[in-house]
Design a protein around this motif. Structure first.
Motif, PDB file in Angstrom:
ATOM      1  N   ASP A  36      -7.702   5.648  -8.513  1.00 54.84           N
ATOM      2  CA  ASP A  36      -7.376   4.220  -8.742  1.00 54.84           C
ATOM      3  C   ASP A  36      -6.712   3.191  -7.715  1.00 54.84           C
ATOM      4  N   ALA A  37      -8.411   1.954  -7.563  1.00 55.46           N
ATOM      5  CA  ALA A  37      -7.949   1.991  -5.891  1.00 55.46           C
ATOM      6  C   ALA A  37      -7.152   0.533  -6.097  1.00 55.46           C
ATOM      7  N   SER A  38      -6.259   0.275  -6.719  1.00 55.29           N
ATOM      8  CA  SER A  38      -5.768  -0.335  -7.147  1.00 55.29           C
ATOM      9  C   SER A  38      -3.996   0.107  -6.712  1.00 55.29           C
ATOM     10  N   LEU A  39      -3.521   1.259  -6.910  1.00 57.00           N
ATOM     11  CA  LEU A  39      -2.804   1.937  -6.061  1.00 57.00           C
ATOM     12  C   LEU A  39      -2.636   1.896  -5.033  1.00 57.00           C
ATOM     13  N   SER A  40      -0.797   2.187  -4.567  1.00 58.09           N
ATOM     14  CA  SER A  40      -0.447   2.347  -3.337  1.00 58.09           C
ATOM     15  C   SER A  40      -1.474   3.213  -2.851  1.00 58.09           C
ATOM     16  N   SER A  41      -1.338   3.759  -1.587  1.00 63.33           N
ATOM     17  CA  SER A  41      -1.816   4.799  -0.876  1.00 63.33           C
ATOM     18  C   SER A  41      -1.107   5.657  -0.821  1.00 63.33           C
ATOM     19  N   LEU A  42      -0.341   5.980  -0.826  1.00 66.31           N
ATOM     20  CA  LEU A  42       0.998   6.983  -1.016  1.00 66.31           C
ATOM     21  C   LEU A  42       1.669   7.512  -2.413  1.00 66.31           C
ATOM     22  N   PRO A  43       2.228   7.670  -3.266  1.00 65.44           N
ATOM     23  CA  PRO A  43       2.669   7.578  -5.010  1.00 65.44           C
ATOM     24  C   PRO A  43       3.636   7.724  -4.080  1.00 65.44           C
ATOM     25  N   ALA A  44       4.515   7.239  -5.241  1.00 65.01           N
ATOM     26  CA  ALA A  44       5.760   6.167  -5.597  1.00 65.01           C
ATOM     27  C   ALA A  44       7.257   7.659  -5.135  1.00 65.01           C
ATOM     28  N   HIS A  45       6.578   8.605  -4.656  1.00 63.85           N
ATOM     29  CA  HIS A  45       7.066   9.885  -4.990  1.00 63.85           C
ATOM     30  C   HIS A  45       7.639  10.400  -3.757  1.00 63.85           C
ATOM     31  N   LEU A  46       7.194   9.422  -3.283  1.00 61.48           N
ATOM     32  CA  LEU A  46       7.203   9.874  -1.596  1.00 61.48           C
ATOM     33  C   LEU A  46       8.443   9.171  -0.969  1.00 61.48           C
ATOM     34  N   ASN A  47       8.297   8.316  -2.055  1.00 59.99           N
ATOM     35  CA  ASN A  47       9.951   7.157  -1.541  1.00 59.99           C
ATOM     36  C   ASN A  47       9.172   6.656   0.260  1.00 59.99           C
ATOM     37  N   ILE A  48       8.385   6.696   0.574  1.00 58.50           N
ATOM     38  CA  ILE A  48       7.608   4.925   1.705  1.00 58.50           C
ATOM     39  C   ILE A  48       7.348   3.657   1.613  1.00 58.50           C
ATOM     40  N   SER A  49       8.277   3.365   1.969  1.00 61.98           N
ATOM     41  CA  SER A  49       7.578   2.226   1.457  1.00 61.98           C
ATOM     42  C   SER A  49       6.371   1.061   2.036  1.00 61.98           C
ATOM     43  N   PRO A  50       5.735   0.545   1.591  1.00 64.41           N
ATOM     44  CA  PRO A  50       3.855  -0.218   2.179  1.00 64.41           C
ATOM     45  C   PRO A  50       4.274  -0.128   3.636  1.00 64.41           C
ATOM     46  N   GLU A  51       5.237  -1.144   3.663  1.00 64.31           N
ATOM     47  CA  GLU A  51       5.375  -1.398   5.035  1.00 64.31           C
ATOM     48  C   GLU A  51       6.518   0.155   6.355  1.00 64.31           C
ATOM     49  N   GLN A  52       6.857   1.034   5.751  1.00 66.18           N
ATOM     50  CA  GLN A  52       7.036   2.322   6.690  1.00 66.18           C
ATOM     51  C   GLN A  52       5.899   2.866   6.377  1.00 66.18           C
ATOM     52  N   HIS A  53       4.930   3.280   6.332  1.00 58.15           N
ATOM     53  CA  HIS A  53       3.762   3.598   5.769  1.00 58.15           C
ATOM     54  C   HIS A  53       2.883   2.827   7.004  1.00 58.15           C
ATOM     55  N   ASP A  54       2.528   1.574   6.721  1.00 50.41           N
ATOM     56  CA  ASP A  54       1.322   1.044   7.935  1.00 50.41           C
ATOM     57  C   ASP A  54       2.264   1.584   9.311  1.00 50.41           C
ATOM     58  N   SER A  55       4.322   1.332   9.381  1.00 51.78           N
ATOM     59  CA  SER A  55       4.373   2.156  10.472  1.00 51.78           C
ATOM     60  C   SER A  55       4.005   3.715  11.538  1.00 51.78           C
ATOM     61  N   LEU A  56       4.836   3.694  10.523  1.00 50.35           N
ATOM     62  CA  LEU A  56       3.748   5.948  10.460  1.00 50.35           C
ATOM     63  C   LEU A  56       2.292   5.612  10.827  1.00 50.35           C
ATOM     64  N   LYS A  57       1.804   4.831  10.025  1.00 51.83           N
ATOM     65  CA  LYS A  57       0.058   5.057  10.257  1.00 51.83           C
ATOM     66  C   LYS A  57       0.168   4.431  11.857  1.00 51.83           C
ATOM     67  N   SER A  58       0.304   3.510  12.500  1.00 53.63           N
ATOM     68  CA  SER A  58       0.313   2.940  13.465  1.00 53.63           C
ATOM     69  C   SER A  58       0.419   4.227  14.288  1.00 53.63           C
ATOM     70  N   ALA A  59       2.070   4.957  14.240  1.00 54.86           N
ATOM     71  CA  ALA A  59       2.413   5.840  14.808  1.00 54.86           C
ATOM     72  C   ALA A  59       1.245   6.829  14.924  1.00 54.86           C
ATOM     73  N   GLU A  60       1.034   7.762  14.133  1.00 52.02           N
ATOM     74  CA  GLU A  60       0.638   8.780  14.160  1.00 52.02           C
ATOM     75  C   GLU A  60      -1.654   8.085  14.484  1.00 52.02           C
ATOM     76  N   LEU A  61      -1.456   7.004  14.189  1.00 53.18           N
ATOM     77  CA  LEU A  61      -2.974   7.127  15.132  1.00 53.18           C
ATOM     78  C   LEU A  61      -2.540   6.512  16.766  1.00 53.18           C
ATOM     79  N   ASP A  62      -2.024   6.399  17.215  1.00 48.15           N
ATOM     80  CA  ASP A  62      -1.527   6.406  18.787  1.00 48.15           C
ATOM     81  C   ASP A  62      -1.924   8.014  19.577  1.00 48.15           C
TER      82      ASP A  62
END
Length: 259
Positions: A36-62
């Motif tokens: 389902d493309a409408s879902l958030s990238s990560l499942p809710a049970h991981l307790n990672i907010s969209p803002e935190q996900h963006d920050s983690l993704k940026s650090a990981e990419l670096d």
């Protein structure tokens, strides 16, 4: 007088479905996950907010970018692993970091010279370096990272839909782990022993069955290569293939004798 008309044997609908699932890499089980493309990238049970996900993704990419060059040095790979360690400490439920740490661990194994005593490891296949005694702990850690990524990203229920990002994580992790398990099965078959500590006590057949299961799951989540490998390593398909080959061999032999 009753006339008996001979008929050709036919398969039931269920038999046909089973054979289709065994031999057709494109077939999908009825329990295939809904993406389902409408879902958030990560499942809710991981307790990672969209803002935190963006920050983690940026650090990981670096971190990952430091390894995106033709020949990264051993020290660069070691530093990348340390940086991913810190990222995982910061966000232990972030599955993508475990996958990238597994990739970095594999690169580290490739770059680390083996002790002279381990030089007997076959050199014709670079992947067998993974199973040298000197790399047993590192290979076990690699497998543990892939397993952790799978456990974190997996939907809580098979009926739960997954996001495209979640499906990609699961497809990559299952396929990578399946590949390593298949390599371990081939190594165990040839050497009789050895390999990661995590796989101690497992025979070649058990490892290949585990690999087949991982390829099946990787295929379910969208990896086309895993779909093909799931068919090739499926024990039932292999058994049926052996039966068909034997029947053909006997038929050919009978034709030659009667000609």
């Amino acid at each position: 007088m009753t006339t008996i008309t001979p008929c050709k044997p036919s398969l039931t609908t269920n038999d046909s479905a089973v054979l289709q699932a065994l031999f057709d890499a494109e077939s999908s089980p009825s329990s295939a996950p809904v993406i389902d493309a409408s879902l958030s990238s990560l499942p809710a049970h991981l307790n990672i907010s969209p803002e935190q996900h963006d920050s983690l993704k940026s650090a990981e990419l670096d971190i990952v970018r430091t390894l995106e060059q033709p020949e990264p040095s051993l020290s660069m790979v070691q530093q990348a692993i340390r940086d991913l360690d810190l990222l995982i400490i910061e966000a232990p439920t972030y599955p993508s970091a475990y996958i990238n740490r597994a990739q970095a661990r594999r690169l580290l194994i490739d770059l680390t010279p083996l002790p002279t005593s381990a030089s007997s490891t076959p050199s014709s296949d670079p992947d067998t370096k993974l199973f040298a005694a000197a790399n047993s702990a590192s290979a076990s850690a690699l497998l543990a990272d892939l397993t952790q990524a799978i456990q974190l990203a997996h939907p809580r229920s098979p009926a739960d839909p997954v996001s495209p990002g979640q499906a990609r994580i699961l497809a990559d992790a299952y396929t990578h782990r399946g590949y390593l398990l298949l390599k371990a099965a081939r190594f165990r078959q040839a050497q009789g022993e050895g390999g990661p500590e995590r796989l101690e006590g497992m025979g070649a057949q058990q490892l290949e069955e585990m690999a087949s299961s991982d390829f099946f799951m990787g295929g379910r989540f969208g990896n086309k290569v895993a779909q093909q490998l799931a068919v090739q390593t499926n024990p039932y398909a292999k058994m049926c293939g052996a039966i068909v080959k034997e029947a053909l061999r006997k038929e050919v032999a009978s034709s030659v004798m009667n000609s």
